[in-house]
Design an enzyme around this catalytic site. Sequence first.
Site, PDB file in Angstrom:
ATOM      1  N   ASP A 130      46.686  37.585  41.304  1.00 26.50           N
ATOM      2  CA  ASP A 130      47.113  37.799  42.528  1.00 26.50           C
ATOM      3  C   ASP A 130      48.510  38.497  42.693  1.00 26.50           C
ATOM      4  OD1 ASP A 130      48.046  37.657  45.377  1.00 26.50           O
ATOM      5  OD2 ASP A 130      46.278  36.096  45.509  1.00 26.50           O
ATOM      6  N   VAL A 131      48.764  39.908  43.431  1.00 22.18           N
ATOM      7  CA  VAL A 131      49.955  40.401  43.304  1.00 22.18           C
ATOM      8  C   VAL A 131      50.964  39.667  44.121  1.00 22.18           C
ATOM      9  CG1 VAL A 131      48.820  42.650  42.574  1.00 22.18           C
ATOM     10  CG2 VAL A 131      49.405  42.227  45.119  1.00 22.18           C
ATOM     11  N   TYR A 174      52.006  48.071  57.951  1.00 23.40           N
ATOM     12  CA  TYR A 174      51.461  48.722  56.939  1.00 23.40           C
ATOM     13  C   TYR A 174      52.416  50.164  56.438  1.00 23.40           C
ATOM     14  CZ  TYR A 174      47.825  51.588  54.342  1.00 23.40           C
ATOM     15  OH  TYR A 174      47.032  51.996  53.385  1.00 23.40           O
ATOM     16  N   LYS A 199      54.350  51.039  53.266  1.00 25.66           N
ATOM     17  CA  LYS A 199      53.963  52.360  52.314  1.00 25.66           C
ATOM     18  C   LYS A 199      55.298  53.237  52.077  1.00 25.66           C
ATOM     19  CE  LYS A 199      49.683  51.222  51.272  1.00 25.66           C
ATOM     20  NZ  LYS A 199      49.417  50.770  49.781  1.00 25.66           N
ATOM     21  N   ASN A 233      38.563  46.258  41.277  1.00 27.77           N
ATOM     22  CA  ASN A 233      37.175  45.901  41.522  1.00 27.77           C
ATOM     23  C   ASN A 233      36.585  46.462  42.582  1.00 27.77           C
ATOM     24  OD1 ASN A 233      39.071  44.442  43.008  1.00 27.77           O
ATOM     25  ND2 ASN A 233      37.551  43.478  43.956  1.00 27.77           N
ATOM     26  N   ARG A 234      37.164  47.138  43.559  1.00 23.00           N
ATOM     27  CA  ARG A 234      36.496  47.993  44.404  1.00 23.00           C
ATOM     28  C   ARG A 234      37.113  49.340  44.904  1.00 23.00           C
ATOM     29  NH1 ARG A 234      37.341  46.092  49.895  1.00 23.00           N
ATOM     30  NH2 ARG A 234      38.853  44.284  49.579  1.00 23.00           N
ATOM     31  N   GLY A 235      36.629  50.174  45.689  1.00 20.10           N
ATOM     32  CA  GLY A 235      37.523  51.240  46.414  1.00 20.10           C
ATOM     33  C   GLY A 235      38.114  52.167  45.621  1.00 20.10           C
ATOM     34  N   ILE A 236      39.645  52.650  45.934  1.00 20.53           N
ATOM     35  CA  ILE A 236      40.402  53.743  45.203  1.00 20.53           C
ATOM     36  C   ILE A 236      40.540  53.130  43.644  1.00 20.53           C
ATOM     37  CG2 ILE A 236      42.534  54.918  45.202  1.00 20.53           C
ATOM     38  CD1 ILE A 236      42.247  55.180  48.334  1.00 20.53           C
ATOM     39  N   ARG A 269      41.853  39.973  41.815  1.00 22.28           N
ATOM     40  CA  ARG A 269      41.451  38.423  42.362  1.00 22.28           C
ATOM     41  C   ARG A 269      39.981  38.204  42.641  1.00 22.28           C
ATOM     42  NH1 ARG A 269      43.820  38.751  48.456  1.00 22.28           N
ATOM     43  NH2 ARG A 269      42.397  40.402  49.178  1.00 22.28           N
TER      44      ARG A 269
HETATM   45  N1  LIG Z   1      40.962  54.085  52.050  1.00 19.61           N
HETATM   46  C1  LIG Z   1      42.138  54.772  52.432  1.00 19.61           C
HETATM   47  O1  LIG Z   1      41.794  55.691  53.230  1.00 19.61           O
HETATM   48  C2  LIG Z   1      43.613  54.732  51.827  1.00 19.61           C
HETATM   49  C3  LIG Z   1      44.409  55.699  52.416  1.00 19.61           C
HETATM   50  C4  LIG Z   1      45.729  55.391  52.268  1.00 19.61           C
HETATM   51  C5  LIG Z   1      46.116  54.718  51.202  1.00 19.61           C
HETATM   52  N2  LIG Z   1      45.417  53.835  50.717  1.00 19.61           N
HETATM   53  C6  LIG Z   1      45.734  52.638  49.757  1.00 19.61           C
HETATM   54  O2  LIG Z   1      45.146  52.754  48.714  1.00 19.61           O
HETATM   55  C7  LIG Z   1      44.827  51.405  48.070  1.00 19.61           C
HETATM   56  C8  LIG Z   1      43.282  50.984  47.764  1.00 19.61           C
HETATM   57  O3  LIG Z   1      43.009  51.001  48.915  1.00 19.61           O
HETATM   58  P1  LIG Z   1      41.220  51.054  49.389  1.00 19.61           P
HETATM   59  O4  LIG Z   1      40.991  52.029  50.433  1.00 19.61           O
HETATM   60  O5  LIG Z   1      40.509  51.058  47.766  1.00 19.61           O
HETATM   61  O6  LIG Z   1      41.204  49.545  49.661  1.00 19.61           O
HETATM   62  P2  LIG Z   1      40.164  48.255  49.870  1.00 19.61           P
HETATM   63  O7  LIG Z   1      38.741  49.029  49.273  1.00 19.61           O
HETATM   64  O8  LIG Z   1      40.276  47.480  50.920  1.00 19.61           O
HETATM   65  O9  LIG Z   1      40.551  47.539  48.076  1.00 19.61           O
HETATM   66  C9  LIG Z   1      41.567  46.980  48.200  1.00 19.61           C
HETATM   67  C10 LIG Z   1      41.832  46.374  46.822  1.00 19.61           C
HETATM   68  O10 LIG Z   1      43.282  45.690  46.786  1.00 19.61           O
HETATM   69  C11 LIG Z   1      42.798  44.410  46.045  1.00 19.61           C
HETATM   70  N3  LIG Z   1      43.952  43.282  46.888  1.00 19.61           N
HETATM   71  C12 LIG Z   1      44.288  43.143  47.895  1.00 19.61           C
HETATM   72  N4  LIG Z   1      45.211  42.093  47.902  1.00 19.61           N
HETATM   73  C13 LIG Z   1      45.423  41.800  46.702  1.00 19.61           C
HETATM   74  C14 LIG Z   1      45.969  40.675  45.897  1.00 19.61           C
HETATM   75  N5  LIG Z   1      46.832  40.124  46.482  1.00 19.61           N
HETATM   76  N6  LIG Z   1      46.302  40.765  44.786  1.00 19.61           N
HETATM   77  C15 LIG Z   1      45.216  41.400  44.032  1.00 19.61           C
HETATM   78  N7  LIG Z   1      44.524  42.296  44.589  1.00 19.61           N
HETATM   79  C16 LIG Z   1      44.653  42.686  45.742  1.00 19.61           C
HETATM   80  C17 LIG Z   1      41.683  44.026  46.724  1.00 19.61           C
HETATM   81  O11 LIG Z   1      40.955  42.896  46.224  1.00 19.61           O
HETATM   82  P3  LIG Z   1      39.685  41.963  46.715  1.00 19.61           P
HETATM   83  O12 LIG Z   1      38.250  42.902  46.602  1.00 19.61           O
HETATM   84  O13 LIG Z   1      39.989  40.767  46.051  1.00 19.61           O
HETATM   85  O14 LIG Z   1      40.207  42.004  48.296  1.00 19.61           O
HETATM   86  C18 LIG Z   1      40.795  45.272  46.416  1.00 19.61           C
HETATM   87  O15 LIG Z   1      40.425  45.494  45.111  1.00 19.61           O
HETATM   88  C19 LIG Z   1      45.523  50.523  49.039  1.00 19.61           C
HETATM   89  O16 LIG Z   1      46.970  50.323  48.632  1.00 19.61           O
HETATM   90  C20 LIG Z   1      45.685  51.363  50.242  1.00 19.61           C
HETATM   91  O17 LIG Z   1      46.580  50.801  51.075  1.00 19.61           O
HETATM   92  C21 LIG Z   1      43.963  53.783  51.134  1.00 19.61           C
END
Ligand SMILES: NC(=O)c1ccc[n+]([C@@H]2O[C@H](COP(=O)([O-])OP(=O)(O)OC[C@H]3O[C@@H](n4cnc5c(N)ncnc54)[C@H](OP(=O)(O)O)[C@@H]3O)[C@@H](O)[C@H]2O)c1
Length: 236
Positions: free
Chosen positions: A50-51, A142, A146, A13-16, A36
Amino acid sequence: MSTPRSAIVTGANRGIGRAIAERLVADGHRVASIHRSGTLPDGVFSAIGDVTDTESVDAAFTLIEAEQGPTEIVVANAGITRDQLLMRMSDDEFEAVLNTNLGGAFRVARRAVKSMIRARHGRIVLVSSVVGLYGGPGQVNYSASKAGLVGMARSITRELGSRNITANVVAPGFITTDMTNALPEAQQEAYKAAIPAARFGAAEDVAAAISFLSSDDAGYISGAVVPVDGGLGMGH
Ligand SMILES: NC(=O)c1ccc[n+]([C@@H]2O[C@H](COP(=O)([O-])OP(=O)(O)OC[C@H]3O[C@@H](n4cnc5c(N)ncnc54)[C@H](OP(=O)(O)O)[C@@H]3O)[C@@H](O)[C@H]2O)c1
């Protein structure tokens, strides 16, 4: 061009996760997300789930597989942070992060391999972080979650490698999303100074690596940790 497959991305739904789902759709795959909240990109089938909840993950897989067939690609992307200094970190902060990031990947991979073993084809990609192997102050929970994904992918590789199932880890560095936008400006600048590429990456950079690891061409790559970090973590 890869054979069109049935793919699931958690948290698209958002982000990566959103960028990954968009890329897999562009690659010609049938793509669904277990999410979710929020809304999904065009062409991505929605299963609310929800994971952290096994029943919810299993029900979402059943719904998705009725729609687009047995799962052949799964990307465990959903993740959270609850940063806190070790001395002050509560059990709740530790357990919530482990349960979502590591436990969530476990629940999703466990359900996915049921279909992959039958199909004798599978691509599992676990979204880790540079912090998993590099470490980060305030990120004991965290980074442990990871780093755990590396052991998980390598054990899946040893367990199921002979079934034409691969399991790899993608380790993004600092990618511009809600997660990094939440960091204080001074901290963002300090990170940029440490990154050889001198900038944050884009979600699409991560999606490109996952597109390749999900493809037919990546069939002999398994148990790898692929950094997408502008050089930040090299050597780790
Ligand atoms: N951004 C970075 O710089 C970065 C760097 C390294 C690794 N990562 C990893 O890349 C992945 C995506 O990160 P992001 O930056 O895109 O984060 P984000 O924008 O915060 O998005 C996180 C996503 O995970 C979902 N999520 C969290 N808990 C959940 C649950 N219990 N069940 C189902 N969905 C759940 C969120 O859903 P909701 O919208 O409902 O909250 C959202 O869709 C993560 O694993 C993060 O650790 C990110």
